[in-house]
Design a protein around this motif. Structure first.
Motif, PDB file in Angstrom:
ATOM      1  N   HIS A 156       0.815  -1.265  -0.085  1.00  0.00           N
ATOM      2  CA  HIS A 156      -0.036  -0.065   0.042  1.00  0.00           C
ATOM      3  C   HIS A 156       0.716   1.096   0.027  1.00  0.00           C
ATOM      4  N   ALA A 157       1.782   1.229   0.655  1.00  0.00           N
ATOM      5  CA  ALA A 157       2.754   2.438   0.714  1.00  0.00           C
ATOM      6  C   ALA A 157       3.577   2.456  -0.650  1.00  0.00           C
ATOM      7  N   ALA A 158       3.724   1.589  -1.289  1.00  0.00           N
ATOM      8  CA  ALA A 158       4.437   1.856  -2.831  1.00  0.00           C
ATOM      9  C   ALA A 158       3.196   2.505  -3.682  1.00  0.00           C
ATOM     10  N   TRP A 159       2.055   2.423  -3.434  1.00  0.00           N
ATOM     11  CA  TRP A 159       0.981   2.957  -4.349  1.00  0.00           C
ATOM     12  C   TRP A 159       0.780   4.472  -3.713  1.00  0.00           C
ATOM     13  N   LYS A 160       1.005   4.788  -2.483  1.00  0.00           N
ATOM     14  CA  LYS A 160       0.959   6.082  -1.976  1.00  0.00           C
ATOM     15  C   LYS A 160       1.893   6.791  -2.464  1.00  0.00           C
ATOM     16  N   VAL A 161       3.481   6.092  -2.654  1.00  0.00           N
ATOM     17  CA  VAL A 161       4.348   6.959  -3.233  1.00  0.00           C
ATOM     18  C   VAL A 161       4.163   7.519  -4.537  1.00  0.00           C
TER      19      VAL A 161
END
Length: 245
Positions: A156-161
């Motif tokens: 999920h953090a990857a998509w947020k970045v």
């Protein structure tokens, strides 16, 4: 249907706050060129358009400025910034680094059958956009495809970045689909990414994603030549040549 500020407003969730809806509409209107690069923005006119007070408009301007989409000039006004090739290339670099890692992980560890089914469904829906030239729908499906990949490996953090860096990049992506990059090519590239993941071939998945995300290096020189007024005038093709090398 011709996209307007009002149609974009109608597409937002009425359960969100006015501030959030207003930011989303203005951000999307800049990406889709409803508000053109270089255009002056009026707090009062926008407040009147959406029947809101000027405060949420002012707050949206601040968030858009932080995203690199508008420039607030004291005593002069607020303007939609022209597209910065340098910012686009930097965002593309970050996105490639993140998404290549995502597909590598997906190929090595696999993803759940439900997610694979969703990816194939998105591919089929993208194919149905090709002949009617439904660019707006394809753009939304393209975003859903990349989001599903990241969430499919629980990153999920990857998509947020990706969401945080893509503002300038999205404007060129949106411009390139009808004017420079054939939809068929993008769908084929997506299909190759999914096939590599299903084959559990991490190297091939990395190559397929990198090729896909470098498509913008092919389309941007053509777009700069065709739409020079949309791009920052002080930048030139040297930036692209350096990126390709």
């Amino acid at each position: 249907m011709h996209t307007t500020l009002q149609t974009l407003w109608q597409e937002t969730l009425d359960t969100d706050s006015v501030r959030q809806r207003l930011f989303q509409v203005l951000r999307q209107s800049i990406i889709q060129m409803v508000l053109a690069p270089g255009q002056a923005l009026s707090e009062k006119e926008l407040a009147d358009t959406f029947s809101v007070s000027r405060q949420p408009v002012r707050e949206a301007f601040i968030r858009l400025s932080e995203a690199g989409l508008v420039e607030v000039k004291p005593q002069r006004g607020t303007y939609v910034v022209r597209i910065s090739q340098r910012a686009v290339l930097e965002a593309r670099f970050v996105r490639e680094a993140v998404e290549v890692a995502v597909v590598k992980l997906a190929a090595e560890k696999g993803i759940e059958p439900a997610m694979l089914t969703e990816l194939h469904d998105l591919l089929e829906r993208q194919r149905r956009c090709v002949k009617p030239h439904d660019y707006d729908r394809f753009y939304r499906l393209d975003e859903a495809f990349h989001r599903t990949l990241s969430l499919g490996v629980k990153q999920h953090a990857a998509w947020k970045v990706i969401e945080e860096v893509r503002a300038q990049l999205d404007r060129v992506r949106y411009l390139s689909v009808p004017h420079s990059t054939p939809l068929e090519r993008l769908v084929e590239q997506h299909a190759n990414i999914v096939a590599a993941i299903e084959a559990r071939d991490a190297s091939l998945a990395e190559q397929a994603m990198a090729l896909h995300l470098r498509e913008i290096l092919v389309s941007m020189p053509d777009l700069v030549r065709r739409f020079p007024d949309l791009f920052e005038v002080q930048e030139n093709q040297t930036l692209l040549q350096e990126a390709i090398q």
